[in-house]
Design a protein around this motif. Sequence first.
Motif, PDB file in Angstrom:
ATOM      1  N   VAL A   1      -5.029  -4.947  -7.079  1.00  0.00           N
ATOM      2  CA  VAL A   1      -4.251  -4.257  -6.822  1.00  0.00           C
ATOM      3  C   VAL A   1      -3.165  -4.444  -7.184  1.00  0.00           C
TER       4      VAL A   1
ATOM      5  N   TRP B   1      -1.341  -7.324   0.795  1.00  0.00           N
ATOM      6  CA  TRP B   1      -0.754  -6.872   1.496  1.00  0.00           C
ATOM      7  C   TRP B   1       0.921  -7.457   0.993  1.00  0.00           C
TER       8      TRP B   1
ATOM      9  N   GLU C   1     -10.479  -7.373  -6.372  1.00  0.00           N
ATOM     10  CA  GLU C   1     -10.314  -6.127  -6.210  1.00  0.00           C
ATOM     11  C   GLU C   1      -8.165  -6.422  -6.258  1.00  0.00           C
ATOM     12  N   GLN C   2      -7.932  -7.394  -5.806  1.00  0.00           N
ATOM     13  CA  GLN C   2      -6.539  -8.306  -5.134  1.00  0.00           C
ATOM     14  C   GLN C   2      -5.989  -8.158  -6.441  1.00  0.00           C
TER      15      GLN C   2
ATOM     16  N   LEU D   1      -9.973  -4.137   4.323  1.00  0.00           N
ATOM     17  CA  LEU D   1      -8.814  -3.958   3.476  1.00  0.00           C
ATOM     18  C   LEU D   1      -7.545  -5.160   4.339  1.00  0.00           C
TER      19      LEU D   1
ATOM     20  N   LYS E   1      -3.543   4.887  -4.113  1.00  0.00           N
ATOM     21  CA  LYS E   1      -4.432   4.417  -2.154  1.00  0.00           C
ATOM     22  C   LYS E   1      -5.723   5.430  -1.846  1.00  0.00           C
TER      23      LYS E   1
ATOM     24  N   LEU F   1     -14.525  -2.124   4.437  1.00  0.00           N
ATOM     25  CA  LEU F   1     -14.166  -3.015   2.840  1.00  0.00           C
ATOM     26  C   LEU F   1     -12.682  -3.779   3.130  1.00  0.00           C
TER      27      LEU F   1
ATOM     28  N   PHE G   1       0.760  -1.441   0.108  1.00  0.00           N
ATOM     29  CA  PHE G   1      -0.250   0.168  -0.199  1.00  0.00           C
ATOM     30  C   PHE G   1       0.998   0.981  -0.009  1.00  0.00           C
TER      31      PHE G   1
ATOM     32  N   VAL H   1     -11.708   1.180   6.310  1.00  0.00           N
ATOM     33  CA  VAL H   1     -10.508   1.061   6.027  1.00  0.00           C
ATOM     34  C   VAL H   1     -10.926  -0.313   6.358  1.00  0.00           C
TER      35      VAL H   1
ATOM     36  N   TRP I   1      -7.129  -8.518   3.797  1.00  0.00           N
ATOM     37  CA  TRP I   1      -6.665  -8.704   2.305  1.00  0.00           C
ATOM     38  C   TRP I   1      -5.520  -9.528   1.982  1.00  0.00           C
TER      39      TRP I   1
ATOM     40  N   VAL J   1      -8.573   2.737  -3.968  1.00  0.00           N
ATOM     41  CA  VAL J   1      -8.072   1.302  -3.184  1.00  0.00           C
ATOM     42  C   VAL J   1      -8.873   1.365  -1.976  1.00  0.00           C
ATOM     43  N   LEU J   2      -9.235   2.050  -1.778  1.00  0.00           N
ATOM     44  CA  LEU J   2     -10.150   3.388  -0.187  1.00  0.00           C
ATOM     45  C   LEU J   2     -11.548   3.346  -0.806  1.00  0.00           C
TER      46      LEU J   2
END
Length: 457
Positions: free
Chosen positions: A307, A274, A303-304, A268, A211, A266, A203, A263, A271, A214-215
Motif C-alpha cells: 500500500v 492508514w 499488503e501494507q 482493513l 483503491k 479483509l 486511502f 472491508v 491496518w 486494496v479492496l
Amino acid sequence: MDASSGPPTARSDDGRSFHVPGPVEGFVVGALVVVDDGERRQLGLVEQFDEERGSLRGRLLGVLADALLDTRATAAFASATVAAVDPDSVDLLHTATGAALEVGTDLIPPGGPARLLPHRFNRHTFWCGQSGSGKTYALGVVLEQVIAHTALPVVVFDPNSDFVRLGELNPGASGPTADALRERDIRVLRPNVDGAEPLRARFVGLPMASKAAVLQLDPVVDRLEYNAIVHLRDVLDTNDLGAVLPTLRSSDDPAHRELALRVENLGLMEWEVWAGRDRAATDVVDDRPDATVLDLGGFSTPEQQLVVALAVLDELWARREERRPVLLVIDEAHNLCSPLLDSPLAVAVRERLVQIAAEGRKFGLWLLLSTQRPSKVHPGIISQCDNLALMKMTSPIDLEGLATYFGYAPTALIARSPWFRQGEALFAGGFVPAPTLLKMNARVTPEGGVDVPVPLR
C-alpha cells in the motif's frame, strides 16, 4: 607480435574500434590502453580477448592532447602501438566525462579511484549480487555519495530496514562526504518505532484503480461492488475508509453492504498503515528532502508494504508533468517487480514500476533496482536499465540473462562475477566512464541490517 619483439600493433578502420591481431600478452578485458599512431594518442578500452589466438579488440574513447581528453574525436589509423594506460590519462578520462563520485578502488592496473558520473543517474540502474556479496553495503556507499554530492532527492523503498541509519554517521567519520551528509535532510519513516516519524498512507489519496486493488476488487468478477465504488468516487476521494464504513453498512443498496463486509473481512480498518491524523509518506516525499527512507519491513503484513509503495509511486506518477527529478531506490526489487506476483496490490505496484521504467525517464522519475535474483524481476523493467552494477553472482541462468540484457558490459567481465570477493563489483553503462572492476569503499554511515553471528563456545 609477441612481447619480446616490441609493443603490439593495432589497426582501426572505422575510427571507433581497434584490433590487435596478436599474439598479445599483458592486457586483460576491461583494461584501458593508450594507442599511438605517431600523429595522435588515443585512449582505448579492451573489450574482447581471444585466448586461442591471443588477439584483442576494443573501442576508442577519445583523443589525448594538451593535457585533455576529447571524447568527441576519435580517428582511424593503419598502424599504432598499444601501451598500458598511465594514471594521468585515467584522471583525464574522469575529468572529461564528469566522473566525480568516488565509490571504490579500480582493480585493473594502474588502479586508482573508481568514480561514477552523477549526471548519468538520469537513467535507470540495475544492481544485483547474491546473498553475501556485499550488495546492500555497497549500495549504501553509492547512496552516500549521491546524497552528499548531488542535489538529486532519493527515495529508498527499504523492505529489510537496511538503510534506516542512513541519517547517522559512524563514530569518527570524517572527510568531505561525512561533512556533507551532516548537512543533509534525511528523513526515515518507520511504521511502529517509538520516536520515529511514522510511515503511513491515505486511502483517499489513491486513484480509483489502486483503491480497488486494496479492496481486492476485480471489475468483472466483482462487478457489482466495483461499480459501487465507481459511483462512490466523490465520497471515497474526500473521506477516509473508516468514515465511509458506517454509511455502507446502513445503506439500502446490497452492493454497498457487500462492500462493507469486504472491508471488515479483509481487516482493513485494523491496518496500522492508514495515516489518520499523521502525515502520509507522500506528503514527506513532496517536501523533497535530500533522502527519504521508507522502512517497509516494519509492517505486520506484506499488503501494507505494498500500500505504501503503491501510494508513493502513484503520487509521483500523477505529478510527473511537474518534472521534478527523483531517484527511486527499490531494494530487494524482486519483492515488488516479480512477474510471478499475482495479488491485486502486487500487480498494481509492479505495473506502475513497469510504466515508470518505460516512460518515467523523460519526467525525471529514475529507478535504481537492487536484487539477489535478476531472473525474478520483470523483464520489461530490466530491459529499460542503462546502468549495471554486478557483484558476486554464481547462478548461470542469471548471468546468461545479464549478458543478454546488458550488451554494453563486456561478456568476459560478467563471466568473472562468480569469483568476485565480497565488496567487489563490475560497473558498466552510462554512469561510469568505462566498464570498471572495483573494490567498494567503506561506508561512513552504519548499515541498518547486519548478519546475526553464529554463537560460539
